[in-house]
Design a protein around this motif. Structure first.
Motif, PDB file in Angstrom:
ATOM      1  N   HIS A  17      12.816 -26.132  13.403  1.00  0.00           N
ATOM      2  CA  HIS A  17      11.831 -25.056  13.300  1.00  0.00           C
ATOM      3  C   HIS A  17      10.941 -25.064  14.548  1.00  0.00           C
ATOM      4  O   HIS A  17      10.010 -25.851  14.648  1.00  0.00           O
ATOM      5  N   CYS A  18      11.235 -24.178  15.495  1.00  0.00           N
ATOM      6  CA  CYS A  18      10.448 -24.086  16.732  1.00  0.00           C
ATOM      7  C   CYS A  18       8.977 -23.817  16.439  1.00  0.00           C
ATOM      8  O   CYS A  18       8.100 -24.297  17.152  1.00  0.00           O
ATOM      9  N   GLY A  19       8.713 -23.043  15.408  1.00  0.00           N
ATOM     10  CA  GLY A  19       7.339 -22.691  15.070  1.00  0.00           C
ATOM     11  C   GLY A  19       6.466 -23.880  14.738  1.00  0.00           C
ATOM     12  O   GLY A  19       5.244 -23.796  14.806  1.00  0.00           O
ATOM     13  N   LYS A  20       7.068 -25.000  14.395  1.00  0.00           N
ATOM     14  CA  LYS A  20       6.310 -26.215  14.083  1.00  0.00           C
ATOM     15  C   LYS A  20       6.359 -27.230  15.227  1.00  0.00           C
ATOM     16  O   LYS A  20       5.840 -28.329  15.103  1.00  0.00           O
ATOM     17  N   CYS A  21       6.956 -26.866  16.335  1.00  0.00           N
ATOM     18  CA  CYS A  21       7.047 -27.758  17.497  1.00  0.00           C
ATOM     19  C   CYS A  21       5.743 -27.720  18.283  1.00  0.00           C
ATOM     20  O   CYS A  21       5.136 -26.660  18.461  1.00  0.00           O
ATOM     21  N   ALA A  23       5.320 -27.833  21.356  1.00  0.00           N
ATOM     22  CA  ALA A  23       5.444 -27.106  22.616  1.00  0.00           C
ATOM     23  C   ALA A  23       5.498 -25.584  22.437  1.00  0.00           C
ATOM     24  O   ALA A  23       5.379 -24.845  23.409  1.00  0.00           O
ATOM     25  N   PHE A  24       5.651 -25.103  21.214  1.00  0.00           N
ATOM     26  CA  PHE A  24       5.823 -23.673  20.955  1.00  0.00           C
ATOM     27  C   PHE A  24       4.495 -22.942  21.061  1.00  0.00           C
ATOM     28  O   PHE A  24       3.562 -23.201  20.301  1.00  0.00           O
ATOM     29  N   THR A  25       4.423 -22.004  21.982  1.00  0.00           N
ATOM     30  CA  THR A  25       3.189 -21.278  22.269  1.00  0.00           C
ATOM     31  C   THR A  25       2.604 -20.589  21.041  1.00  0.00           C
ATOM     32  O   THR A  25       1.399 -20.573  20.852  1.00  0.00           O
ATOM     33  N   GLU A  26       3.444 -20.023  20.197  1.00  0.00           N
ATOM     34  CA  GLU A  26       2.962 -19.314  19.018  1.00  0.00           C
ATOM     35  C   GLU A  26       2.883 -20.218  17.785  1.00  0.00           C
ATOM     36  O   GLU A  26       2.608 -19.739  16.683  1.00  0.00           O
ATOM     37  N   GLY A  27       3.093 -21.508  17.976  1.00  0.00           N
ATOM     38  CA  GLY A  27       3.139 -22.427  16.845  1.00  0.00           C
ATOM     39  C   GLY A  27       1.773 -22.886  16.369  1.00  0.00           C
ATOM     40  O   GLY A  27       0.761 -22.773  17.061  1.00  0.00           O
ATOM     41  N   ASP A  28       1.767 -23.427  15.163  1.00  0.00           N
ATOM     42  CA  ASP A  28       0.543 -23.906  14.532  1.00  0.00           C
ATOM     43  C   ASP A  28      -0.150 -24.995  15.347  1.00  0.00           C
ATOM     44  O   ASP A  28      -1.374 -24.973  15.495  1.00  0.00           O
ATOM     45  N   ILE A  29       0.616 -25.951  15.834  1.00  0.00           N
ATOM     46  CA  ILE A  29       0.019 -27.068  16.568  1.00  0.00           C
ATOM     47  C   ILE A  29      -0.708 -26.553  17.805  1.00  0.00           C
ATOM     48  O   ILE A  29      -1.876 -26.891  18.040  1.00  0.00           O
ATOM     49  N   GLY A  78      10.240 -20.856  22.686  1.00  0.00           N
ATOM     50  CA  GLY A  78      11.248 -21.136  21.666  1.00  0.00           C
ATOM     51  C   GLY A  78      12.614 -21.332  22.275  1.00  0.00           C
ATOM     52  O   GLY A  78      12.917 -20.828  23.354  1.00  0.00           O
ATOM     53  N   CYS A  79      13.444 -22.071  21.584  1.00  0.00           N
ATOM     54  CA  CYS A  79      14.755 -22.458  22.111  1.00  0.00           C
ATOM     55  C   CYS A  79      15.710 -21.281  22.293  1.00  0.00           C
ATOM     56  O   CYS A  79      16.671 -21.388  23.043  1.00  0.00           O
ATOM     57  N   ARG A  80      15.450 -20.196  21.649  1.00  0.00           N
ATOM     58  CA  ARG A  80      16.325 -19.031  21.841  1.00  0.00           C
ATOM     59  C   ARG A  80      15.951 -18.276  23.118  1.00  0.00           C
ATOM     60  O   ARG A  80      16.730 -17.475  23.606  1.00  0.00           O
ATOM     61  N   LYS A  81      14.772 -18.558  23.649  1.00  0.00           N
ATOM     62  CA  LYS A  81      14.319 -17.880  24.864  1.00  0.00           C
ATOM     63  C   LYS A  81      14.430 -18.747  26.111  1.00  0.00           C
ATOM     64  O   LYS A  81      14.518 -18.240  27.220  1.00  0.00           O
ATOM     65  N   GLU A  82      14.392 -20.062  25.927  1.00  0.00           N
ATOM     66  CA  GLU A  82      14.438 -20.963  27.079  1.00  0.00           C
ATOM     67  C   GLU A  82      14.910 -22.348  26.660  1.00  0.00           C
ATOM     68  O   GLU A  82      14.973 -22.649  25.480  1.00  0.00           O
ATOM     69  N   ILE A 147       6.391 -26.815   5.985  1.00  0.00           N
ATOM     70  CA  ILE A 147       6.521 -28.273   6.044  1.00  0.00           C
ATOM     71  C   ILE A 147       6.354 -28.729   7.487  1.00  0.00           C
ATOM     72  O   ILE A 147       6.961 -28.150   8.396  1.00  0.00           O
ATOM     73  N   PRO A 148       5.568 -29.776   7.742  1.00  0.00           N
ATOM     74  CA  PRO A 148       5.453 -30.290   9.114  1.00  0.00           C
ATOM     75  C   PRO A 148       6.813 -30.700   9.669  1.00  0.00           C
ATOM     76  O   PRO A 148       7.682 -31.182   8.944  1.00  0.00           O
ATOM     77  N   ARG A 149       6.998 -30.507  10.941  1.00  0.00           N
ATOM     78  CA  ARG A 149       8.269 -30.820  11.585  1.00  0.00           C
ATOM     79  C   ARG A 149       8.422 -32.311  11.845  1.00  0.00           C
ATOM     80  O   ARG A 149       9.528 -32.848  11.842  1.00  0.00           O
ATOM     81  N   TYR A 150       7.337 -32.979  12.091  1.00  0.00           N
ATOM     82  CA  TYR A 150       7.437 -34.382  12.512  1.00  0.00           C
ATOM     83  C   TYR A 150       7.172 -35.327  11.378  1.00  0.00           C
ATOM     84  O   TYR A 150       6.473 -35.084  10.469  1.00  0.00           O
TER      85      TYR A 150
END
Length: 150
Positions: A17-21, A23-29, A78-82, A147-150
């Motif tokens: 789930h990139c959204g929970k990474c 490094a993801f600009t639009e992500g929660d973290i 996100g991994c689909r973009k880069e 759910i948290p990714r880590y």
């Protein structure tokens, strides 16, 4: 959901789930770190005072601030973009593009040993892809989105 989410923009071809990474600009973290940094403002002089007045743990503030700044300056779309910024050895995205699949399970060679993932991440990726195959990407996203990714 108030905002429509494109599940494939949130789930990488490996299924993570990139959204929970972090490094993801639009992500929660990333978003929460920006807010925390803003709320802390110029906290460093206070941390020095609090170290003496409250607790020696405040001596760790400079290291905490470096980590906070790092997380707040995430820059991955996100991994689909880069290429994945979380795991530098990952070859899943490039392979998925080459094989023209959305997720690894769609490839006739799945599971394979060409992912570049370490043993733990490989096991996780394989289990996630099996689950996506079983219930579909949208249902899987609904299952793990909070759910948290880590």
């Amino acid at each position: 959901m108030s905002k429509t989410i494109d599940v494939k923009e949130r789930l990488a071809p490996c299924g993570l789930h990139c959204g929970k990474c972090f490094a993801f600009t639009e992500g929660d973290i990333h978003q929460q770190c920006i807010k925390l940094r803003e709320n802390l403002g110029d906290f460093e002089p206070y941390a020095k005072r609090f170290e003496a007045q409250l607790d020696p743990v405040f001596s760790e503030y400079p290291a905490f601030r470096r980590m906070l700044d790092y997380l707040a300056e995430a820059s991955c779309g996100g991994c689909r973009k880069e290429k994945c910024k979380f795991y530098k050895n990952c070859r899943v995205r490039a392979c998925a593009l080459e094989k023209q699949v959305d997720f690894c399970y769609e490839c006739p060679e799945f599971p394979c040993g060409r992912t570049g993932l370490d043993e733990n991440l490989y096991k996780r990726h394989a289990a996630i892809n099996r689950r996506i195959k079983e219930i579909g990407a949208e249902a899987y996203y609904e299952e793990i989105k909070d759910i948290p990714r880590y």
